[in-house]
Design a protein around this motif. Structure first.
Motif, PDB file in Angstrom:
ATOM      1  N   LEU A 131       1.095  -0.990   0.296  1.00 48.49           N
ATOM      2  CA  LEU A 131       0.212   0.032   0.536  1.00 48.49           C
ATOM      3  C   LEU A 131       0.639   0.942   0.031  1.00 48.49           C
ATOM      4  O   LEU A 131       0.510   2.221  -0.716  1.00 48.49           O
ATOM      5  N   ILE A 132       2.012   1.547   0.908  1.00 51.86           N
ATOM      6  CA  ILE A 132       2.819   2.386   1.009  1.00 51.86           C
ATOM      7  C   ILE A 132       3.631   2.459  -0.503  1.00 51.86           C
ATOM      8  O   ILE A 132       3.189   3.887  -0.881  1.00 51.86           O
ATOM      9  N   ILE A 133       3.507   1.630  -1.316  1.00 53.27           N
ATOM     10  CA  ILE A 133       4.328   1.659  -2.479  1.00 53.27           C
ATOM     11  C   ILE A 133       3.331   2.097  -3.679  1.00 53.27           C
ATOM     12  O   ILE A 133       3.592   3.019  -4.418  1.00 53.27           O
ATOM     13  N   ALA A 134       2.566   1.493  -3.495  1.00 53.93           N
ATOM     14  CA  ALA A 134       1.010   2.206  -3.993  1.00 53.93           C
ATOM     15  C   ALA A 134       0.175   3.282  -4.260  1.00 53.93           C
ATOM     16  O   ALA A 134       0.322   3.825  -5.340  1.00 53.93           O
ATOM     17  N   PHE A 135       0.299   4.020  -3.111  1.00 54.93           N
ATOM     18  CA  PHE A 135      -0.505   4.949  -2.549  1.00 54.93           C
ATOM     19  C   PHE A 135       0.257   5.927  -2.140  1.00 54.93           C
ATOM     20  O   PHE A 135      -0.254   7.110  -2.101  1.00 54.93           O
ATOM     21  N   LYS A 136       1.530   5.369  -1.864  1.00 58.28           N
ATOM     22  CA  LYS A 136       2.238   7.300  -1.170  1.00 58.28           C
ATOM     23  C   LYS A 136       1.547   7.250   0.292  1.00 58.28           C
ATOM     24  O   LYS A 136       1.607   9.108   0.237  1.00 58.28           O
ATOM     25  N   PRO A 137       1.099   6.436   1.547  1.00 57.41           N
ATOM     26  CA  PRO A 137       0.595   7.756   1.733  1.00 57.41           C
ATOM     27  C   PRO A 137       0.879   8.269   2.569  1.00 57.41           C
ATOM     28  O   PRO A 137       2.109   8.225   3.393  1.00 57.41           O
ATOM     29  N   SER A 138      -0.005   9.578   3.038  1.00 56.83           N
ATOM     30  CA  SER A 138       0.298  10.069   4.569  1.00 56.83           C
ATOM     31  C   SER A 138       0.302  10.167   6.489  1.00 56.83           C
ATOM     32  O   SER A 138       0.627   9.923   6.872  1.00 56.83           O
ATOM     33  N   ARG A 139      -1.236   8.937   5.104  1.00 57.30           N
ATOM     34  CA  ARG A 139      -1.386   7.909   6.413  1.00 57.30           C
ATOM     35  C   ARG A 139      -1.725   7.026   6.532  1.00 57.30           C
ATOM     36  O   ARG A 139      -1.861   6.309   5.674  1.00 57.30           O
ATOM     37  N   ILE A 140      -0.855   5.528   6.859  1.00 59.66           N
ATOM     38  CA  ILE A 140      -1.864   4.381   7.294  1.00 59.66           C
ATOM     39  C   ILE A 140      -1.570   3.378   8.350  1.00 59.66           C
ATOM     40  O   ILE A 140      -1.067   3.630   8.742  1.00 59.66           O
ATOM     41  N   GLU A 141      -3.211   2.460   8.623  1.00 57.55           N
ATOM     42  CA  GLU A 141      -2.488   1.220   9.026  1.00 57.55           C
ATOM     43  C   GLU A 141      -3.683   0.053   8.981  1.00 57.55           C
ATOM     44  O   GLU A 141      -4.014   0.268   8.243  1.00 57.55           O
ATOM     45  N   VAL A 142      -3.358  -0.571   8.952  1.00 55.80           N
ATOM     46  CA  VAL A 142      -3.238  -2.092   8.503  1.00 55.80           C
ATOM     47  C   VAL A 142      -3.864  -2.641  10.117  1.00 55.80           C
ATOM     48  O   VAL A 142      -2.210  -2.800  11.107  1.00 55.80           O
ATOM     49  N   ARG A 143      -3.968  -3.576  10.577  1.00 57.30           N
ATOM     50  CA  ARG A 143      -4.764  -4.338  11.157  1.00 57.30           C
ATOM     51  C   ARG A 143      -5.046  -5.839  10.799  1.00 57.30           C
ATOM     52  O   ARG A 143      -5.969  -6.108  10.155  1.00 57.30           O
ATOM     53  N   ASP A 144      -4.579  -6.985  11.797  1.00 50.71           N
ATOM     54  CA  ASP A 144      -5.194  -8.101  11.812  1.00 50.71           C
ATOM     55  C   ASP A 144      -6.007  -7.665  12.565  1.00 50.71           C
ATOM     56  O   ASP A 144      -5.834  -8.652  13.445  1.00 50.71           O
TER      57      ASP A 144
END
Lengths: 111, 99
Positions: free
Chosen positions: B11-24
């Protein structure tokens, strides 16, 4: 969209039901929390809808994903338009957009 | 690398996000159809990215599904997602509640 003959059946169901939900299980017995949530929101708004249980057919389960170019179920169609999955429906429900959307599409909602 | 770490990286590579959270959240779905005994099947993400500006919700989600196609063909069964453009941050409870 390709020439997959199964797509015609899906299209027929979408055309026959102004509000059509492809889901896991049935409205009475949903077999997935995401499907259950969409059913609850549609029931809350009091709209009439048709459903198809994708767990009843491995083919349909795959074909609906290909048809919509959307890898998850549930999937909601309104007047032939793909609305989205449970996250999108929930977001629209929570901000009041879903009711307006149905009204604008000419789908009767409960007062 | 865990599935969550792979998702985050893609997701970081695809969207260069200013904020990202991934929860399992697989533990919340243990025993359901699609849940794997070993977990890593159900995820929740928040992505704030300029890339989503001007896109419909359906289009945003399709972009995420495209970025994570291999994961969906593999272990990932469900992905609850909140996709926002920068100006939309704070519009939802989800973002306020997020750590």
């Amino acid at each position: 969209m390709s020439d997959n003959p199964a797509f015609a059946d899906i299209k027929t169901k979408i055309d026959a039901n102004p509000v059509m939900l492809f889901m896991k299980g049935t409205p009475q017995f949903p077999q997935c929390g995401f499907s259950a949530a969409v059913v609850q929101m549609l029931d809350y708004l009091g709209v009439d809808y048709g459903t198809e249980n994708v767990l009843a057919s491995d083919e349909l389960r795959q074909n609906i994903k290909d048809f919509s170019n959307w890898p998850t179920v549930p999937q909601l169609y309104v007047k032939g338009e793909f609305v989205g999955g449970s996250d999108i429906v929930r977001e629209m429900f929570e901000n009041g957009e879903l009711r307006t959307f149905f009204e604008n599409k000419g789908v009767p909602v409960a007062a | 690398m865990s599935v969550a770490q792979t998702i985050r990286q893609k997701l970081i590579i695809a969207f260069k996000p200013s904020r990202i959270e991934v929860r399992d959240e697989s533990h919340l779905h243990a025993g359901h159809a699609g849940a794997r005994p070993e977990g890593e099947s159900h995820f929740r993400i928040l992505v704030v990215s300029q890339e989503f500006e001007g896109l419909t919700r359906v289009h945003r989600h399709r972009r995420v599904y495209d970025a994570l196609k291999e994961e969906f063909d593999g272990p990932v069964h469900a992905l609850a997602m909140n996709t926002l453009a920068p100006g939309e941050l704070g519009d939802t409870d989800e973002t306020r509640d997020a750590e």
